[in-house]
Design a protein around this motif. Structure first.
Motif, short mmCIF file in Angstrom:
data_model
loop_
_atom_site.label_atom_id
_atom_site.label_comp_id
_atom_site.label_asym_id
_atom_site.label_seq_id
_atom_site.Cartn_x
_atom_site.Cartn_y
_atom_site.Cartn_z
N MET A 48 0.97 -1.34 -0.07
CA MET A 48 -0.11 0.20 -0.10
C MET A 48 0.89 1.28 0.05
O MET A 48 1.80 1.37 0.79
N TYR A 49 0.60 2.38 -1.08
CA TYR A 49 1.33 3.46 -0.80
C TYR A 49 0.37 4.30 -0.25
O TYR A 49 -0.68 4.86 -0.69
N SER A 50 1.00 5.13 0.81
CA SER A 50 0.25 6.15 1.42
C SER A 50 0.49 7.72 0.73
O SER A 50 1.37 7.87 0.13
N VAL A 51 -0.58 8.30 0.67
CA VAL A 51 -0.77 9.51 -0.43
C VAL A 51 -1.41 10.84 0.71
O VAL A 51 -2.15 10.57 1.37
N ILE A 52 -0.76 11.68 0.60
CA ILE A 52 -1.29 12.99 0.91
C ILE A 52 -1.48 13.90 -0.10
O ILE A 52 -1.03 14.09 -0.86
N VAL A 53 -2.88 14.62 -0.10
CA VAL A 53 -3.30 15.68 -1.11
C VAL A 53 -3.28 17.00 -0.65
O VAL A 53 -4.04 17.33 0.30
N ALA A 54 -2.66 18.01 -1.05
CA ALA A 54 -2.82 19.36 -0.74
C ALA A 54 -3.25 20.12 -1.55
O ALA A 54 -2.60 20.08 -2.65
N GLU A 55 -4.29 20.81 -1.47
CA GLU A 55 -4.91 21.53 -2.61
C GLU A 55 -5.96 22.51 -1.62
O GLU A 55 -6.85 22.07 -1.21
N ASP A 56 -5.89 23.81 -1.90
CA ASP A 56 -6.76 24.88 -1.05
C ASP A 56 -8.14 24.87 -1.85
O ASP A 56 -9.27 25.44 -1.21
N GLU A 57 -8.39 24.34 -2.94
CA GLU A 57 -9.66 24.24 -3.68
C GLU A 57 -10.21 22.88 -3.25
O GLU A 57 -9.85 22.26 -3.63
#
Length: 338
Positions: free
Chosen positions: A1-10
């Motif tokens: 499993m590949y852990s992901v963070i999504v950073a986006e202000d919209e």
């Protein structure tokens, strides 16, 4: 499993990217969402993801500053940037910082899955290093409350495991040892402990390196009890009271650290030690608990409750609620027979 963070202000873009990642299959799992670069930085230090997907333009700390910080701290992860046509020059700067790939807005599912596939090789190369980062961070957090013998043993085992890594070349091992050393020094410096005289001789015999790390840690063990602030727990308790009262406010890590008069990194470690979770997760948990109360006691619409507890984006609220409560708000209310 590949852990992901999504950073986006919209919110709608962030939500769409998260949903596409979840649709792409179980190999990638979103472990955190951030609205600002600062929030993303805090999440990175608590979850240590293998992949970051970040917008270029964000409040507090933009994507470029975030990527630069990641590179300065030598954190092993693949990075995908999301860029609009109007800020493609920023995207080019990010590429010069060694990002793995980039996407142009609006993000399409086929493009995202193609880029995710291209990232797998980079992620695989980072996985062993990433695991070491997780162990180093766990050790730093234990420095504040472990007994000396346990701390010395854990440090010896961690340094020994780094020296024994078979998949890394000598240069990568040296960099990892320097990183571990710098994290211990940073922790010492933040507590007013002078660690300047000790130099880790990373190019020498393993026994010499182990002894150098032992000497550095003994300095912490000897001096920390004398500089430890008795007021730290009280100060963080006071902040926690404020967070419970002002949970709708968009608290930044910098604001919280300033309230406690601690550096952001030191604050993050001590807050997690005291509460068992990061500041962002703590605030989100408060909001979810408040939402539960409203779901149980009122017949308000779910989107109205989301706004009342501090969420402007319903899909994000729903995802977060499910992470904390194990059910969506709708399922939670249904269980109550409402």
């Amino acid at each position: 499993m590949y852990s992901v963070i999504v950073a986006e202000d919209e919110p709608w873009i962030r939500g769409a990217v998260v949903e596409m990642i979840e649709k792409a299959g179980k190999q990638f799992q979103v472990v955190g969402e951030a609205e600002t670069g600062e929030e993303a930085w805090e999440l990175i230090q608590s979850t240590w993801p293998l992949l970051l997907i970040t917008d270029i333009r964000m409040p507090d700390m933009d994507g470029l500053a975030l990527i630069q910080k990641i590179r300065e701290h030598q954190i092993p992860m693949a990075i995908i940037i999301v860029s609009g046509y109007d800020n493609f020059q920023y995207a080019q700067q990010a590429i010069s910082l060694g990002v793995t790939d980039y996407l142009l807005k609006p993000v399409e599912y086929s493009q995202l899955t193609t880029v995710l596939d291209r990232c797998k090789e980079t992620i695989a190369a980072h996985k062993e290093l990433n695991e070491c980062f997780v162990r180093i961070q766990a050790f730093i957090e234990k420095m504040f409350d472990s007994d000396p013998r346990t701390l010395l043993r854990k440090q010896h085992d961690l340094v020994q495991s780094i020296l024994s890594l078979k998949l890394l070349n000598a240069g990568a091992c040296r960099n990892l040892l320097r990183l571990f050393e710098s994290r211990i020094r940073q922790t010492c410096d933040e507590m007013g402990i002078d660690s300047k005289f000790q130099i880790i001789r990373a190019g020498h015999d393993n026994d010499v390196v182990l002894e150098d790390f032992r000497g550095l840690l003994l300095q912490w063990i000897t001096e920390y009890p004398h500089v430890k602030s008795q007021d730290t727990k009280l100060i963080i308790d006071q902040l926690i009271k404020q967070l419970n009262l002002q949970y709708k406010k968009d608290w930044s890590l910098q604001e919280m650290a300033e309230y406690t008069q601690l550096s952001p990194s030191h604050f993050g470690v001590l807050f997690k030690k005291q509460t068992g979770m990061s500041p962002v997760n703590y605030i989100n948990r408060i909001r979810v608990e408040q939402a539960k109360e409203r779901l149980m006691q009122t017949d308000k619409k779910i989107y109205e409750i989301a706004e009342e507890v501090g969420f402007s984006n319903l899909p994000y609220f729903t995802r977060l609620f499910k992470q904390v409560a194990g059910l969506t708000p709708k399922e939670f209310r249904k269980r109550l027979g409402q």
